[in-house]
Scaffold this active site. Sequence first.
Site, PDB file in Angstrom:
ATOM      1  N   HIS A  93       0.857  -1.193   0.000  1.00  0.00           N
ATOM      2  CA  HIS A  93       0.000   0.000   0.000  1.00  0.00           C
ATOM      3  C   HIS A  93       0.892   1.241   0.000  1.00  0.00           C
ATOM      4  CE1 HIS A  93      -2.914   3.021   1.123  1.00  0.00           C
ATOM      5  NE2 HIS A  93      -3.856   2.170   0.773  1.00  0.00           N
ATOM      6  N   GLU A 169      -4.216   1.872  -7.474  1.00  0.00           N
ATOM      7  CA  GLU A 169      -4.638   2.986  -6.626  1.00  0.00           C
ATOM      8  C   GLU A 169      -3.784   4.219  -6.934  1.00  0.00           C
ATOM      9  OE1 GLU A 169      -6.602   1.745  -2.765  1.00  0.00           O
ATOM     10  OE2 GLU A 169      -4.493   1.398  -2.439  1.00  0.00           O
TER      11      GLU A 169
HETATM   12  P1  PGA Z   1      -9.856   5.756   0.313  1.00  0.00           P
HETATM   13  O1  PGA Z   1      -8.609   4.785   0.575  1.00  0.00           O
HETATM   14  O2  PGA Z   1     -10.991   4.896  -0.175  1.00  0.00           O
HETATM   15  O3  PGA Z   1     -10.142   6.368   1.658  1.00  0.00           O
HETATM   16  O4  PGA Z   1      -9.448   6.750  -0.689  1.00  0.00           O
HETATM   17  C1  PGA Z   1      -8.323   3.747  -0.321  1.00  0.00           C
HETATM   18  C2  PGA Z   1      -7.056   3.035   0.085  1.00  0.00           C
HETATM   19  O5  PGA Z   1      -6.147   3.652   0.667  1.00  0.00           O
HETATM   20  O6  PGA Z   1      -6.905   1.833  -0.140  1.00  0.00           O
END
Ligand code: PGA
Length: 244
Positions: A93, A169
Amino acid sequence: MKKLIICNFKMNGSVAMINNYRNQLLNHTLLTNLQNSQLIICPPFPYLSLLQNQSNINLGAQNCSHLQEKSSTGEIDANMLQDLNCQFVIIGHNERRIKLHETSEQINEKISQALQNGLKVILCVGDIENHTENEQGINTAIDYILDQCANSLSDITDDQMQNIIIAYEPVWAIGSGMVPELSYIKKIINILKQNFPASPVCYGGSVNSNNASDILSLSDGILLGKASLDVDEMLKIIQQVENN
Ligand code: PGA
């Protein structure tokens, strides 16, 4: 394939909050028969046991150690996660890559250990800067993401890729309320699917009940941060998936 709804609680929660969350979710009729969605909840380590062995909830962790020596104070290894009946683990992440300076070598080591212990990996990758403005920007983002994948996945076999979910992401979209255009998400998801045909590809970054359906129409699933902490939001999202 069922759509993956992955909940990343990050460093949120308490015993009371998670017990309450679990009860509210599981008592809802929607959860008794999920046809189109697979729900994966990743609470902080100390609360994993509160969500253990619940039908219709797949348990995931948010990290595992890259270290193998048992003399590694404060670390938690993939074997312990398996022992707790975790089936999934989030690896790479961006909050860990950026705040804790996690390297691709460490991420690669974590992936190997997770797979060796029978866990499915949710590998997060994403461009740091917003490159949505033009074609050249998209290409820069794609190069960056494919590079991250190559470094994180070195020595991982094609067969093993079946047990790796790629979560795209964009870092600038996480927690910001900003989501790229659907055409941009589609382009990146398609490139990832072309490069890693065995792996489901999900999107994460400011997903909520207003945009989840559109994003799920382009992807194999969503990774939710903030929205995953709100049971009403979760039920709305699950309902949308189940109605499709
Ligand atoms: P968020 O976070 O949905 O609050 O933008 C997503 C993530 O960090 O996996």
